[in-house]
Design a protein around this motif. Structure first.
Motif, PDB file in Angstrom:
ATOM      1  N   LEU A  94       0.804  -1.215   0.000  1.00 16.51           N
ATOM      2  CA  LEU A  94       0.000   0.000   0.000  1.00 16.51           C
ATOM      3  C   LEU A  94       0.838   1.266   0.000  1.00 16.51           C
ATOM      4  O   LEU A  94       0.508   2.236  -0.682  1.00 16.51           O
ATOM      5  N   THR A 136       0.076   6.675  -0.171  1.00 18.89           N
ATOM      6  CA  THR A 136      -0.624   5.466  -0.608  1.00 18.89           C
ATOM      7  C   THR A 136      -0.965   5.628  -2.088  1.00 18.89           C
ATOM      8  O   THR A 136      -0.423   6.507  -2.766  1.00 18.89           O
ATOM      9  N   LYS A 137      -1.906   4.828  -2.546  1.00 23.28           N
ATOM     10  CA  LYS A 137      -2.219   4.833  -3.974  1.00 23.28           C
ATOM     11  C   LYS A 137      -3.177   5.947  -4.376  1.00 23.28           C
ATOM     12  O   LYS A 137      -3.432   6.130  -5.570  1.00 23.28           O
ATOM     13  N   GLU A 151      -3.215  -0.951   6.663  1.00 27.55           N
ATOM     14  CA  GLU A 151      -3.113  -1.677   5.396  1.00 27.55           C
ATOM     15  C   GLU A 151      -4.004  -2.917   5.397  1.00 27.55           C
ATOM     16  O   GLU A 151      -4.678  -3.228   4.409  1.00 27.55           O
ATOM     17  N   TYR A 180      -7.513  -1.894   4.909  1.00 29.64           N
ATOM     18  CA  TYR A 180      -7.749  -1.445   3.533  1.00 29.64           C
ATOM     19  C   TYR A 180      -7.960  -2.629   2.595  1.00 29.64           C
ATOM     20  O   TYR A 180      -8.911  -2.662   1.808  1.00 29.64           O
TER      21      TYR A 180
END
Length: 374
Positions: A290, A309-310, A363, A366
């Motif tokens: 992540l 993060t993304k 993470e 998520y």
């Protein structure tokens, strides 16, 4: 039991709880004088003891050579962006500014007001967006420049130059270095530099003071007649940095921090702890699916670990829930966004461990799409 909270701010920064206890004692009654350290005169014998201890302690832990002076100023590192060219550079003098990030660029922009400052880009960005530094032989240094300015640790980007790199800079050039976010975090060979300067609020104490370690032969008549006396190196040297009323409490706190460093084995021992903390955090990022860090491993900062993060939406959630977990001020700089964990000397290993544990938990939540969490 009260939950522990950790301040990951880039500055003013976390202060060791051990040091904080000593600060509180100073707030109440210093040396049984009946006064707080905040209200003693800067001309008093008690404060002069602080002056001598601070200068002597700093000389000891950094092994400062005898031909260097230690001065203290108001105005932070930004003040030195102006004071250094006002003291040293002629109006039309060519000065190379190595641009490695946000703060070195600010120093360059300020230098343009007082000299023929040159912007020397030292950043290299690869095709996969990994940031590193160019080798010194590719730095576009001017043959006509006497001075080179560089920033050892870029707080915003989380990028650290290496002191060893400057060994390849021509020996006839005077190197001026901003160590604001890395002073006292690792040994420095002061003799490599003409000037080392740093603001206090990262590793040296609380906001309000900047230290300037300068080779004695560089303190001459200022190059600009219009320089304010408060920024004049020769005036401050003549007055033992007491030309005006200094930030007395800031100086006092720094003496406590120098004592703490010496008690804990000196700068080399502090460096070992800093590497251990940074390795723990970077390993967590690198092993994650992540989190992303875009700095080449060789040039990653030990003091300011940047990551993202993304998506910005997930970043916002990270900051929101980290604050609820007692992990404060992790939001990245407004220029770079994402997250930034500043893990200066006083940040304990357990503070970084608490952050790492939260990162792994976040993470996990998520990837398992816990709706109640997101």
């Amino acid at each position: 039991m009260k939950r522990k909270m950790y301040n990951f701010s880039a500055g003013p920064s976390y202060i060791s709880r051990e040091i904080m206890k000593d600060i509180c004692l100073g707030l109440d009654d210093s040396k049984r004088s009946g006064f707080s350290m905040m209200e003693i005169s800067h001309r008093s014998n008690i404060f002069m003891e602080i002056v001598h201890e601070l200068q002597g302690g700093l000389r000891n832990v950094l092994d400062i050579p005898e031909n260097y002076e230690v001065l203290f100023f108001h105005g932070g590192a930004r003040g030195m962006f102006s004071a250094i060219p006002l003291n040293l550079f002629q109006r039309n003098e060519i000065v190379d500014y190595l641009i490695g990030g946000y703060w070195s660029n600010y120093a360059y922009r300020e230098g343009l007001k007082y000299c023929s400052a040159r912007s020397v880009e030292i950043i290299k960005e690869s095709r996969n967006d990994i940031v590193s530094l160019l080798p010194v032989k590719k730095w576009d240094l001017s043959n006509k420049s006497k001075y080179v300015h560089y920033c050892h640790n870029e707080t915003v980007e989380g990028l650290r130059a290496h002191i060893e790199d400057i060994d390849d800079i021509p020996k006839d050039k005077v190197i001026i270095a901003d160590f604001s976010s890395s002073i006292l975090s690792e040994p420095i060979d002061i003799s490599k530099f003409g000037i080392v300067y740093a603001s206090f609020q990262k590793n040296m104490g609380i906001a309000g003071t900047t230290v300037v370690i300068i080779r004695s032969n560089l303190i001459e008549k200022p190059r600009h007649d219009s320089i304010p006396s408060i920024l004049d190196f020769s005036v401050q040297l003549k007055n033992s940095s007491l030309y005006n009323t200094p930030s007395t409490f800031s100086w006092y706190v720094s003496t406590l921090i120098i004592r703490w460093i010496r008690k804990n084995g000196g700068v080399r021992k502090i460096e070992q702890m800093n590497r251990k903390k940074a390795e723990l955090l970077y390993n967590t990022i690198d092993q994650s699916q992540l989190y992303i860090n875009s700095i080449d491993m060789k040039y990653r900062s030990m003091m300011n670990v940047t990551f993202r993060t993304k998506s910005t939406k997930i970043d916002e959630k990270f900051v929101e829930f980290s604050e609820k977990s007692g992990l404060l001020f992790l939001r990245g700089h407004r220029e770079t966004k994402g997250m930034r964990a500043s893990i200066y000397n006083s940040m304990p290993y357990e503070g970084v461990k608490a952050l790492v544990d939260f990162m792994k938990y976040f993470e996990h939540q998520y990837f398992f799409k816990d709706i109640s969490f997101f």
